[in-house]
Design an enzyme around this catalytic site. Structure first.
Site, short mmCIF file in Angstrom:
data_model
loop_
_atom_site.label_atom_id
_atom_site.label_comp_id
_atom_site.label_asym_id
_atom_site.label_seq_id
_atom_site.Cartn_x
_atom_site.Cartn_y
_atom_site.Cartn_z
N TYR A 35 38.52 68.46 71.08
CA TYR A 35 38.73 69.59 70.19
C TYR A 35 37.71 69.62 69.06
O TYR A 35 37.37 68.57 68.51
CB TYR A 35 40.15 69.54 69.58
CG TYR A 35 40.41 70.71 68.66
CD1 TYR A 35 40.77 71.94 69.19
CD2 TYR A 35 40.22 70.60 67.30
CE1 TYR A 35 40.96 73.03 68.35
CE2 TYR A 35 40.41 71.69 66.46
CZ TYR A 35 40.78 72.89 67.00
OH TYR A 35 40.97 73.98 66.18
N TRP A 93 35.14 72.44 66.26
CA TRP A 93 34.46 73.72 66.02
C TRP A 93 33.00 73.72 66.39
O TRP A 93 32.40 74.78 66.52
CB TRP A 93 34.61 74.09 64.54
CG TRP A 93 35.77 74.99 64.30
CD1 TRP A 93 37.07 74.76 64.64
CD2 TRP A 93 35.73 76.28 63.67
NE1 TRP A 93 37.85 75.82 64.24
CE2 TRP A 93 37.04 76.76 63.64
CE3 TRP A 93 34.72 77.04 63.11
CZ2 TRP A 93 37.38 77.99 63.09
CZ3 TRP A 93 35.05 78.27 62.56
CH2 TRP A 93 36.37 78.74 62.56
#
Ligand SMILES: Nc1nc2c(c(=O)[nH]1)N[C@H]1C(S)=C(S)[C@@H](COP(=O)(O)OP(=O)(O)OC[C@H]3O[C@@H](n4cnc5c(=O)[nH]c(N)nc54)[C@H](O)[C@@H]3O)O[C@H]1N2
Ligand SMILES: Nc1nc2c(c(=O)[nH]1)N[C@H]1C(S)=C(S)[C@@H](COP(=O)(O)OP(=O)(O)OC[C@H]3O[C@@H](n4cnc5c(=O)[nH]c(N)nc54)[C@H](O)[C@@H]3O)O[C@H]1N2
Ligand SMILES: [Mo]
Length: 771
Positions: free
Chosen positions: A112, A114
């Site tokens: 996970y 950004w």
């Protein structure tokens, strides 16, 4: 000297890089951007700072072989720099071994995070394509941002988890049609600096101003006053954190007993109001959820609650929820309840009114309802069916084989042997970093692609240095942002860094599937291909220029706007629920969900309800830890990204992350402005620099996420963090059995002046390196 000006696209906006003889001199705001973020210019110094990973590095203990499993040396060891050839041989060999001995589900590719803007170099897409072609991997599901919302909303309003973004009113419509906005969690403009994938122009501030000029009134329901901009003149209702559901129930009860609610809409367009009403009135559980009851829980007085109920029901109103209120214990409830409240208020499905989520959490939400599809690196379907709810990573490592609930299913947590992280920073983002440290000792191998020696890199076994988004060619297409921006490389990769794609292509070559991975395209051919595919998909009407023109256009190209009504629109539902049903089991808004009820969970019932959070200001533990910790998003960076950049560094107090404390709480503890304090609870402690401000309600402290975690004794549970990462204090506790989402915002702490010798922050210093 040849000065060149090249476009730069980031998650915090578009800029212009000024490059002199190949050297990046500065990053300037784009002239097209009415509200550029100050994060961009500060990227320049980080590009070559001491924390850059310059060569592949392997942890000495791992290289020497033992123990690897349950290895307590992770995070404390020396790293040995190796050649790319050696590093790639080690990684490919380890992947081959783990796949052969334990099967592909033992490889965790959930990874996970950004990462950076850029359509082609999206690291998760690259990683997952690489792992899927090699036989698969255990994936993760949902996001740290909105796991609870993503799981509950499809039950309540139908549609895909993120479909609400195109179904809620846009700011323009609010300005035109709405009188009253009640924002649970506020509308912090600092968060609208950001948009995943990039954004050409920051528009949220201008749109908020437009609403105010049109006379829209704003109510900020939040523990922090500055969650709304001063120019909104918002009324501030300082709510006890994590009690929004109780407040909404009190408002709903007041509407019901005064007959202010929209019975017609509830009858035609919703199901289950009767059963919910018997909960409100206490028929079902003996507790009347009236305004007095809510006042006792939320700290908002009875009169304000009654007044809000009347105004919501009689004015053209809009209920907004942000994301923070659901990153909490039972975080599904305020989201579900907010939909129910909007349905009762009679505003749902009226232009510019009703309900919406995530306004000002990014620049896209409420700005545009979406954008046309943009081509991405083709996904390969994952042959491994196993997945974990994203925030259950430590549970999985610590308790393989255990079963957990998730949205009506039972999941068995797989046994993970190899973690491959690329484009995220779990040692910033996960709750209870001490527990994560223990969990991290379990696998055989942790591979990380990073540009900087952040904490996740320091806790890896093999670190592969990656080029940043400034060091590679790509193009940007932000979430919901109807714009494409070219991203030509503005500098060469630092040291021996390579792009994620380059690394995976080389690994795929060693593992025998290079051609499938690259499809025989170079990186630049991929970029051209993805752009041309997008252009062809949009057809003649969009009239996008060809790739070469696009590539040389400094401000990019606009995509055609999308227009509604979109599937699942509340306006069409209100107009004709038979003709335009939602995709819920009943076709209507589910105030009572038979499906959720049938799961039989003790922490998420068939209708929204008030559950006491495990940690909040009225919990028993508040005797020892009387302050509620709000670890919200940082104004000065994106999560942990560019914490080493100029802008974030300039926000530190004495080198520590700022913590904001109400003067009442500070004075009683002998804390002054600018003092170094120790924030602590039973899980851990950190140092931070105190700011005293009335903007934070008494009983609450605010410490943003993202300061690179700097454990005094890495690897030792509970150790002091010298820098101020709130996840040294938060609890790794799922929201509920329904979503298993993260609950960062349910944590109690205390704070005291720090009298000890002030330690040096080593977060930005690489680990000891050997050659
Ligand atoms: N206490 C608390 N914790 C929280 C939250 C909270 O509210 N409170 N919020 C949560 C939320 S909403 C989120 S979204 C998460 C965010 O958590 P993350 O998304 O993990 O945080 P980032 O700092 O954005 O991490 C991205 C990492 O990817 C690296 N990177 C950037 N570009 C590239 C690339 O091209 N390739 C590779 N290989 N790496 C790259 C960066 O250097 C950085 O280390 O945090 C969560 N954690
Ligand atoms: N500058 C910047 N912007 C960002 C990000 C970033 O890192 N930096 N991250 C982006 C990401 S990934 C996401 S997911 C979004 C997140 O968007 P949000 O989750 O909405 O943002 P936060 O800043 O975590 O929280 C906003 C406010 O919610 C309030 N709040 C917290 N708990 C409660 C509660 O129980 N009740 C009420 N009523 N209010 C509460 C706090 O006062 C807090 O300031 O932001 C995005 N925007
Ligand atoms: Mo997020």
């Amino acid at each position: 000297m040849v000065e060149r000006r090249l476009p730069v696209a980031t998650h915090w906006g578009s800029y212009v890089a000024v490059v002199d003889s190949g050297r990046l001199v500065r990053i300037e705001p784009s002239v097209d951007d009415p509200a550029p973020s100050p994060i961009g210019p500060g990227m320049v110094t980080a590009a070559d700072d001491a924390a850059r990973v310059l060569r592949p590095a392997v942890r000495r203990g791992w290289l020497e072989g033992l123990p690897r499993v349950h290895d307590t040396a992770r995070g404390t060891d020396v790293f040995v720099e190796v050649s790319w050839d050696e590093a790639l041989t080690l990684v490919s060999g380890e992947l081959r071994r783990v796949r052969a001995e334990y099967g592909n589900s033992a490889v965790f590719g959930g990874s996970y995070g950004w990462a950076s803007a850029g359509v082609f170099h999206n690291p998760q897409n690259q990683l997952q394509r690489f792992l899927a072609l090699g036989g698969g991997y255990t994936d993760s599901r949902n996001t740290y941002s909105t796991a609870a919302l993503e799981v509950i909303l499809p039950h309540v309003i139908g549609g895909a988890p993120w479909s609400y973004q195109s179904r809620m009113p846009m700011w323009d419509e609010i300005a035109e049609n709405c009188d009253l906005v009640v924002a649970f969690g506020g509308l912090a403009l600092k968060n609208s600096q950001i948009n995943p994938g990039g954004l050409a122009r920051h528009r949220t501030e201008g749109l908020q101003r437009k609403c105010r000029e049109a006379g829209v009134r704003f109510v900020n329901v939040s523990p922090i006053r500055s969650d709304t901009a001063g120019f909104l003149d918002a009324e501030w209702l300082p709510v006890v954190p994590n009690t929004d559901t109780a407040l909404m129930l009190g408002i709903a009860h007041t509407m019901l007993v005064n007959d202010w609610h929209d019975q017609d809409f509830l009858d035609r367009c919703c199901v289950g109001f009767d059963r919910f009403a018997s909960y409100l009135t206490g028929t079902s559980d003996g507790v009347v959820k009236d305004a007095d009851w809510a006042a006792g829980i939320t700290g908002i007085d009875r009169e304000s609650i009654t007044d809000l109920a009347r105004r919501l029901a009689t004015q053209r109103s809009l209920i907004m929820v942000n994301y923070a209120i659901q990153r909490a214990d039972h975080g599904e409830q305020p989201i579900w309840m907010s939909v129910v409240l909007a349905a009762m208020a009679g505003s749902m499905g009226r232009a510019g009114c009703g309900w919406g989520a995530g306004y000002a959490t990014m620049d896209a939400t409420g700005v545009a309802p979406g954008r046309p599809a943009v081509a991405s690196v083709p996904r390969v379907s994952n042959p491994v069916p196993d997945f974990i709810p994203v925030a259950r990573i430590a549970d999985t490592l610590l308790h393989p084989g255990q079963s957990i609930d998730y949205d009506g299913r039972r999941l068995t947590l797989p046994e993970l042997r190899l973690i491959y992280w690329c484009g995220g920073n779990p040692f910033h983002h996960h709750q209870d970093l001490h527990r994560l440290t223990r969990a991290w000792q379990v696998p055989d191998t942790v591979v990380v692609h990073e540009a900087w020696w952040n904490t996740t890199a320091k806790f890896a076994d093999i670190v592969l240095p990656v080029a940043t988004s400034l060091e590679r060619d790509d193009f940007a297409a932000g979430f919901s942002d109807p714009h494409l921006t070219a991203m030509p490389k503005v500098r060469e990769p630092a040291g021996g860094s390579r792009t994620d794609h380059h690394i995976f292509a080389a690994l795929a070559a060693r593992l025998g599937y290079e051609q499938q991975f690259t499809q025989s395209r170079s990186e630049f051919e991929w970029i051209r291909h993805l752009y041309e595919q997008t252009r062809a998909g949009l057809g003649d009407e969009a009239a996008l220029p060809d790739f070469d023109d696009f590539w040389h256009s400094p401000s990019g190209v606009a995509l055609p706007a999308l227009s509604g009504p979109f599937p699942g629109s509340f306006e069409t539902l209100r107009a004709n629920p038979q003709a335009f049903p939602l995709t819920t089991p009943s076709g209507r808004i589910e105030i009572f969900s038979e499906e959720i009820d049938s799961f039989g969970y003790d922490d998420c019932a068939g209708h929204p309800a008030w559950f006491e959070p495990a940690e909040w200001l009225h919990a028993e533990a508040s005797d020892r830890f009387p302050l509620h910790l709000i670890s919200n998003q940082p104004a000065s960076r994106l999560h942990s990204q560019y914490d080493n950049g100029g802008h974030s560094l300039s926000s530190k107090i004495n080198g520590r992350e700022p913590v904001t404390i109400n003067p009442l709480d500070a004075v009683s503890r002998g804390i002054d402005n600018g003092m170094i304090v120790r924030v602590h609870n039973d899980r851990g402690s950190c140092l931070a620099g105190a700011i005293l401000s009335d903007d934070v309600m008494p009983g609450v402290i605010q410490l943003s996420t993202g300061a690179w975690w700097d454990p005094a004794q890495p690897g030792q549970s509970g150790t002091l963090d010298h820098h101020g990462n709130p996840n040294t204090l938060t609890a790794d506790r799922p929201c509920s059995r329904l979503s298993q989402g993260p609950s960062a915002h349910s944590a109690l702490v205390d704070v005291e002046p720090y009298d000890g010798p002030v330690p040096q922050v080593l977060a930005f210093t690489p680990p000891p390196l050997e050659h």
